[in-house]
Design a protein around this motif. Structure first.
Motif, PDB file in Angstrom:
ATOM      1  N   PRO A   1       0.941  -3.481   1.329  1.00 47.79           N
ATOM      2  CA  PRO A   1      -0.497  -3.224   1.168  1.00 47.79           C
ATOM      3  C   PRO A   1      -1.253  -3.321   2.489  1.00 47.79           C
ATOM      4  CG  PRO A   1       0.101  -5.390   0.295  1.00 47.79           C
ATOM      5  CD  PRO A   1       1.379  -4.687   0.599  1.00 47.79           C
ATOM      6  N   LEU A   2      -0.610  -3.872   3.520  1.00 50.15           N
ATOM      7  CA  LEU A   2      -1.242  -3.964   4.836  1.00 50.15           C
ATOM      8  C   LEU A   2      -1.465  -2.586   5.456  1.00 50.15           C
ATOM      9  CD1 LEU A   2       0.885  -6.906   6.310  1.00 50.15           C
ATOM     10  CD2 LEU A   2      -1.460  -7.041   5.411  1.00 50.15           C
ATOM     11  N   LEU A   3      -0.728  -1.581   4.977  1.00 50.14           N
ATOM     12  CA  LEU A   3      -0.795  -0.256   5.592  1.00 50.14           C
ATOM     13  C   LEU A   3      -1.390   0.807   4.672  1.00 50.14           C
ATOM     14  CD1 LEU A   3       2.582  -0.170   7.546  1.00 50.14           C
ATOM     15  CD2 LEU A   3       0.334  -0.911   8.305  1.00 50.14           C
ATOM     16  N   THR A   4      -2.138   0.378   3.691  1.00 52.14           N
ATOM     17  CA  THR A   4      -2.832   1.336   2.833  1.00 52.14           C
ATOM     18  C   THR A   4      -3.782   2.172   3.682  1.00 52.14           C
ATOM     19  OG1 THR A   4      -2.712  -0.196   0.972  1.00 52.14           O
ATOM     20  CG2 THR A   4      -4.325   1.573   0.808  1.00 52.14           C
ATOM     21  N   GLU A   5      -3.730   3.475   3.515  1.00 50.22           N
ATOM     22  CA  GLU A   5      -4.580   4.412   4.246  1.00 50.22           C
ATOM     23  C   GLU A   5      -4.302   4.448   5.748  1.00 50.22           C
ATOM     24  OE1 GLU A   5      -6.292   6.657   2.703  1.00 50.22           O
ATOM     25  OE2 GLU A   5      -5.633   5.717   0.861  1.00 50.22           O
ATOM     26  N   VAL A   6      -3.072   4.118   6.128  1.00 50.18           N
ATOM     27  CA  VAL A   6      -2.645   4.249   7.523  1.00 50.18           C
ATOM     28  C   VAL A   6      -1.633   5.379   7.601  1.00 50.18           C
ATOM     29  CG1 VAL A   6      -1.378   3.144   9.417  1.00 50.18           C
ATOM     30  CG2 VAL A   6      -3.066   1.828   8.103  1.00 50.18           C
ATOM     31  N   GLY A   7      -1.790   6.269   8.572  1.00 48.18           N
ATOM     32  CA  GLY A   7      -0.847   7.371   8.686  1.00 48.18           C
ATOM     33  C   GLY A   7      -0.843   7.992  10.068  1.00 48.18           C
ATOM     34  N   GLY A   8       0.208   8.777  10.323  1.00 53.76           N
ATOM     35  CA  GLY A   8       0.323   9.488  11.581  1.00 53.76           C
ATOM     36  C   GLY A   8       0.618   8.604  12.773  1.00 53.76           C
ATOM     37  N   ARG A   9       1.227   7.444  12.517  1.00 52.99           N
ATOM     38  CA  ARG A   9       1.471   6.484  13.599  1.00 52.99           C
ATOM     39  C   ARG A   9       2.963   6.156  13.726  1.00 52.99           C
ATOM     40  NH1 ARG A   9      -3.832   2.618  14.091  1.00 52.99           N
ATOM     41  NH2 ARG A   9      -5.294   3.921  12.944  1.00 52.99           N
ATOM     42  N   TYR A  10       3.287   5.449  14.792  1.00 47.27           N
ATOM     43  CA  TYR A  10       4.678   5.112  15.117  1.00 47.27           C
ATOM     44  C   TYR A  10       4.791   3.596  15.255  1.00 47.27           C
ATOM     45  CZ  TYR A  10       9.008   4.915  17.955  1.00 47.27           C
ATOM     46  OH  TYR A  10      10.255   4.640  18.454  1.00 47.27           O
ATOM     47  N   PHE A  11       5.742   3.024  14.523  1.00 48.95           N
ATOM     48  CA  PHE A  11       5.912   1.575  14.471  1.00 48.95           C
ATOM     49  C   PHE A  11       7.292   1.153  14.960  1.00 48.95           C
ATOM     50  CE2 PHE A  11       2.479   2.389  11.612  1.00 48.95           C
ATOM     51  CZ  PHE A  11       1.751   1.223  11.474  1.00 48.95           C
ATOM     52  N   ALA A  12       7.366  -0.069  15.470  1.00 47.69           N
ATOM     53  CA  ALA A  12       8.639  -0.739  15.757  1.00 47.69           C
ATOM     54  C   ALA A  12       8.390  -2.232  15.606  1.00 47.69           C
ATOM     55  CB  ALA A  12       9.135  -0.424  17.160  1.00 47.69           C
ATOM     56  N   ASP A  13       9.416  -2.965  15.196  1.00 48.18           N
ATOM     57  CA  ASP A  13       9.269  -4.401  14.963  1.00 48.18           C
ATOM     58  C   ASP A  13       8.074  -4.711  14.067  1.00 48.18           C
ATOM     59  OD1 ASP A  13      11.441  -4.712  16.594  1.00 48.18           O
ATOM     60  OD2 ASP A  13      10.345  -5.564  18.294  1.00 48.18           O
ATOM     61  N   CYS A  14       7.835  -3.830  13.091  1.00 48.09           N
ATOM     62  CA  CYS A  14       6.792  -4.014  12.075  1.00 48.09           C
ATOM     63  C   CYS A  14       5.366  -3.938  12.622  1.00 48.09           C
ATOM     64  CB  CYS A  14       6.976  -5.340  11.321  1.00 48.09           C
ATOM     65  SG  CYS A  14       8.501  -5.415  10.364  1.00 48.09           S
TER      66      CYS A  14
END
Length: 307
Positions: free
Chosen positions: A253-266
């Protein structure tokens, strides 16, 4: 735009990320779920009560994993379906068989640094499997994602994207000497660009798309490079740790409405101008997040697939 940070990090496991999240009404797909981080991603998703479909090339291997996951999670809703991302007919069959909504699609399967090989269409195999196969699958399943009323697509990329941008003038190495690592890097850049453009196109329909680097994990993915890791032991992860960021992007739920991004190590990664020396697995190349590149790749992919 500030970077997204979470309480999780390098050492977090998929189980820790999934703890306390209830997805009993949701349906999910994990490609390449018969080995490596695909298994642990599916395990964590299944632990939330979701229905999880293991999309695998080898049905026997998939059934074996599914039986183990049912036993370890207590979730009987773990299904297995055949999917070969190098075979357009297989992708079409998988899409045609899917009925109803789809809440989470984890594009996890892939090949790394494989010998020079081409599909029946003449496409370089790493670009075909890692990008084009998942592109066709995601587009085919888009109506099911829309039907979920709030869905996520998780795209497993790699820090190897820093080895090469997408070379649009010679994607399939028709003129360049084939290099397995450049081919892999190009395909992993394509994964990030897909996430950028898919999110831009689909966010208004309730579909958010993000890409990630799972970390350095010793799995069957390294079979073409002797099963060895080329990074320092202190930045290698367990398979459970390697699946953590995929699970975070899929259900947190921490990433609701998050998009188009690049993650590593959470955590979301900053754009870097060159590969970091201290930890070459972190950061993201600007060309991998460039919207112009993303739009161009989308159009090239549609043209190649005849869509």
């Amino acid at each position: 735009m500030s970077l997204i940070t979470t309480p999780f990090g390098f050492a977090s496991t998929a189980a820790e990320v999934a703890a306390g999240i209830d997805c009993r009404s949701q349906r999910m797909i994990v490609t390449g779920a018969a080995s490596g981080i695909g298994v642990e991603t599916a395990r964590a998703l299944a632990s939330t009560g979701a229905e999880v479909t293991l999309a695998v090339r080898d049905l026997a291997a998939g059934e074996k994993v599914a039986a183990e996951l049912r036993a370890s999670t207590g979730n009987a809703a773990i299904l297995v379906s055949q999917l070969d991302l190098a075979d357009r007919a297989s992708i079409a069959r998988f899409v045609a068989q899917w009925q109803g909504p789809l809440h989470v699609l984890v594009n996890n399967a892939g090949v790394m640094a494989s010998p020079e090989q081409y599909t029946n269409e003449g496409w370089e195999s790493q670009f075909a499997v890692n990008h084009l196969g998942h592109f066709a699958l995601s587009l085919g399943l888009q109506p099911a994602l829309v039907a979920a009323g709030g869905a996520r697509v998780v795209v497993v990329s790699s820090s190897a994207h820093m080895r090469s941008p997408v070379i649009f003038d010679d994607v399939h190495f028709a003129f360049r000497p084939y290099d397995p690592w450049l081919a892999y890097g190009q395909a992993k850049t394509a994964n990030v660009l897909f996430a950028v453009e898919a999110d831009a196109r689909w966010a208004a329909q309730g579909i958010r798309v993000n890409a990630l680097m799972p970390g350095a994990i010793l799995t069957n993915l390294q079979r073409h490079v002797g099963g060895t890791m080329r990074v320092a032991p202190e930045i290698q992860k367990t398979v459970a740790q390697g699946a953590a960021t995929s699970v975070l992007l899929g259900i947190s739920p921490l990433l609701t409405e998050v998009g188009g991004r690049y993650f590593a190590d959470c955590n979301e990664q900053p754009i870097v101008s060159r590969r970091p020396v201290e930890n070459p697995l972190l950061g993201v190349a600007g060309y991998a997040l460039d919207r112009h590149n993303a739009q161009r790749l989308w159009n090239v992919s549609l043209e190649l697939l005849g869509l």
